[in-house]
Design a protein around this motif. Structure first.
Motif, mmCIF file in Angstrom:
data_model
loop_
_atom_site.group_PDB
_atom_site.id
_atom_site.type_symbol
_atom_site.label_atom_id
_atom_site.label_comp_id
_atom_site.label_asym_id
_atom_site.label_seq_id
_atom_site.Cartn_x
_atom_site.Cartn_y
_atom_site.Cartn_z
ATOM 1 N N GLN A 178 23.155 -43.976 -5.287
ATOM 2 C CA GLN A 178 22.573 -44.178 -6.608
ATOM 3 C C GLN A 178 22.315 -45.656 -6.870
ATOM 4 O O GLN A 178 21.280 -46.018 -7.446
ATOM 5 C CB GLN A 178 23.504 -43.612 -7.686
ATOM 6 N N SER A 179 23.244 -46.520 -6.458
ATOM 7 C CA SER A 179 23.037 -47.961 -6.655
ATOM 8 C C SER A 179 21.853 -48.461 -5.835
ATOM 9 O O SER A 179 21.095 -49.325 -6.290
ATOM 10 C CB SER A 179 24.310 -48.727 -6.271
ATOM 11 N N TYR A 195 19.183 -46.628 -5.030
ATOM 12 C CA TYR A 195 17.975 -46.147 -5.700
ATOM 13 C C TYR A 195 17.641 -46.995 -6.925
ATOM 14 O O TYR A 195 16.469 -47.279 -7.200
ATOM 15 C CB TYR A 195 18.150 -44.690 -6.128
ATOM 16 N N ARG A 196 18.670 -47.408 -7.660
ATOM 17 C CA ARG A 196 18.417 -48.250 -8.837
ATOM 18 C C ARG A 196 17.862 -49.609 -8.428
ATOM 19 O O ARG A 196 16.975 -50.166 -9.095
ATOM 20 C CB ARG A 196 19.707 -48.412 -9.648
ATOM 21 N N GLN A 254 14.172 -51.304 -9.380
ATOM 22 C CA GLN A 254 13.971 -52.666 -9.865
ATOM 23 C C GLN A 254 12.892 -53.382 -9.074
ATOM 24 O O GLN A 254 12.089 -54.138 -9.631
ATOM 25 C CB GLN A 254 15.292 -53.438 -9.796
ATOM 26 N N ILE A 264 19.569 -40.512 -9.742
ATOM 27 C CA ILE A 264 19.611 -41.972 -9.844
ATOM 28 C C ILE A 264 20.618 -42.471 -10.869
ATOM 29 O O ILE A 264 21.322 -43.458 -10.622
ATOM 30 C CB ILE A 264 18.203 -42.520 -10.187
ATOM 31 N N TYR A 265 20.711 -41.790 -12.011
ATOM 32 C CA TYR A 265 21.492 -42.353 -13.115
ATOM 33 C C TYR A 265 22.752 -41.571 -13.481
ATOM 34 O O TYR A 265 23.797 -42.166 -13.731
ATOM 35 C CB TYR A 265 20.605 -42.463 -14.366
#
Length: 457
Positions: free
Chosen positions: A297-298, A300-301, A305, A449-450
């Motif tokens: 997930q980190s 993907y974030r 960005q 993702i979140y």
């Protein structure tokens, strides 16, 4: 590389990052004894691992440059089979190289050298399989054959990883009657039925009647179980419901991984040779899965960005050479398909790919409406929709065969990417279209993702 659980943008072990910054050798490496000037594969591997850690946390740019220069200077050692290799080097080092490329790092070597290193992993895996494993003998192991769920799972995973496993290996449970006479059938083992149903979905030819038979009777039994055991809402019943609702070719990996982690029963995981895994081992497996998913997930974030930064670039520029290649390929493909379709339909349909609109609400011509109208309205739209979806299944089976087939111009990674995109498109248009009905699509994106994992208490 491990992020802080409550703050993924920070390292979980900052003291390790600081150690890396303080212990680089003068030649750019990590791991060399100052008194020993020899360069080994172990040193090169350690150096790349340190470079990746610094790049992950965006520190030590000069250290990274010196480390990459050291690796480039000694790249011939990596490719030299006469040099001793640490255990697993040909697996782990190419993986780290691929990860470095994904992180935007560039090695000061020829592109052919990079490709050669990446190819090492594939060669090593094939060598291991060829020398140590006969998969058909493995799946015929007596203990595996007696455990229906394990046999079905082994068949599915082996086939999905490209091994030539015949569906004849499941002939002993091809009919519902033979399954009912087995121990699992007598016990009405829902997990065995579920695994057989999953295995039936990895057919790759039209003549796999064994899989077709298994798919039919296992589906009927699972449906019956849902109607009779609905009130229990056990984890296996929830998995049955999810599997029947989302067919194999519409199951997105990361969403399925999240669902599996959140529904993992650490008390009921079985394995062969022992009755049950110790609970603490199950908890360790669960913790590892949680850590992996949280880390993804980190990543993907971070990628999102990077996408946001594209808007800040001057017109005509893109974020990287890779982005230019992907955009160019997508742009060319869309326009080529649009031109061919426009010639057939005698109208401009290119914009349909870019500005999709809801065909159902506006009664535009599509396969569902054509079937509905040609039947004189006798076939309801929902029935027509399911009929069209069923007509797609043989083509999905053929596509899977092409994806799993060895050889060909397109490499395996490209085939798997195409398969993933086909699954995504199937989900996108399974009920309506994802452009005009974005609720489910947005919730799926948020889940991957979140949204944090919600583990069972």
């Amino acid at each position: 590389m491990v992020p802080l659980p409550e703050s993924p943008q920070l390292p979980c072990f900052p003291e390790c990052v600081e150690w890396i910054l303080q212990n680089q050798q003068s030649n750019g490496s990590w791991g060399l004894d100052q008194m020993d000037s020899s360069v080994t594969k172990d040193v090169i591997s350690s150096t790349l691992a340190c470079v990746l850690a610094l790049q992950r946390w965006d520190v030590g740019s000069e250290h990274i440059t010196r480390g990459l220069r050291f690796i480039g200077k000694n790249i011939s050692i990596v490719m030299d089979e006469q040099n001793d290799s640490p255990i697993g080097f040909n697996i782990t080092f190419p993986y780290m190289v691929g990860l470095a490329i994904e992180m935007g790092l560039e090695f000061p070597v020829r592109q052919t050298d990079v490709l050669g290193i990446l190819h090492l992993r594939e060669v090593e895996l094939k060598r291991f399989v060829t020398e140590n494993t006969d998969m058909n003998i493995y799946i015929r192991d007596e203990e595996i054959m007696l455990d229906v769920a394990t046999c079905a799972m082994a068949f599915r995973h082996l086939r999905m990883n490209g091994f030539d496993v015949s569906s004849d290996e499941l002939s002993h449970v091809a009919e519902a009657s033979t399954f009912r006479n087995s121990l699992q059938g007598i016990l009405n083992d829902k997990n065995s039925i579920l695994e057989l149903y999953k295995a039936s979905k990895v057919g790759i030819s039209e003549n796999e009647l064994i899989l077709d038979n298994i798919g039919e009777w296992s589906y009927n039994l699972l449906t019956e179980n849902l109607s009779t055991d609905w009130a229990q809402r056990t984890s296996i019943i929830e998995e049955v419901e999810s599997t029947l609702k989302f067919p194999f070719h519409s199951r997105l990996d990361r969403l399925y991984h999240k669902w599996s982690i959140e529904h993992f029963d650490s008390r009921g995981s079985q394995m062969l040779k022992t009755e049950y895994l110790p609970c603490n081992v199950n908890q360790d497996l669960l913790a590892l899965a949680v850590e992996d998913f949280t880390f993804s997930q980190s990543v993907y974030r971070d990628e999102l960005q990077h996408l946001d930064r594209w808007e800040e670039l001057p017109k005509g520029e893109s974020y990287s050479e890779q982005v230019q290649i992907i955009f160019s390929a997508l742009y060319t493909t869309v326009n080529q398909l649009g031109a061919r379709a426009s010639a057939v339909q005698n109208r401009d349909v290119t914009k349909h790919f870019i500005e999709h609109r809801d065909e159902g609400d506006e009664e535009k011509v599509n396969s569902v409406l054509l079937l509905h109208h040609h039947s004189g309205g006798y076939v309801p739209k929902e029935v027509a929709r399911k009929a069209i979806q069923m007509s797609v299944f043989p083509y999905m089976r053929e596509l899977l065969r092409l994806v799993l087939k060895e050889g060909g111009v397109l490499p395996r990674a490209g085939k798997e990417l195409f398969w993933s995109m086909c699954k995504l498109c199937f989900v996108f248009y399974s009920d309506t279209d994802g452009y005009t009905s974005q609720v489910e699509m947005v919730s799926g994106v948020d889940a991957v993702i979140y949204d944090p994992l919600e583990l069972q208490s």
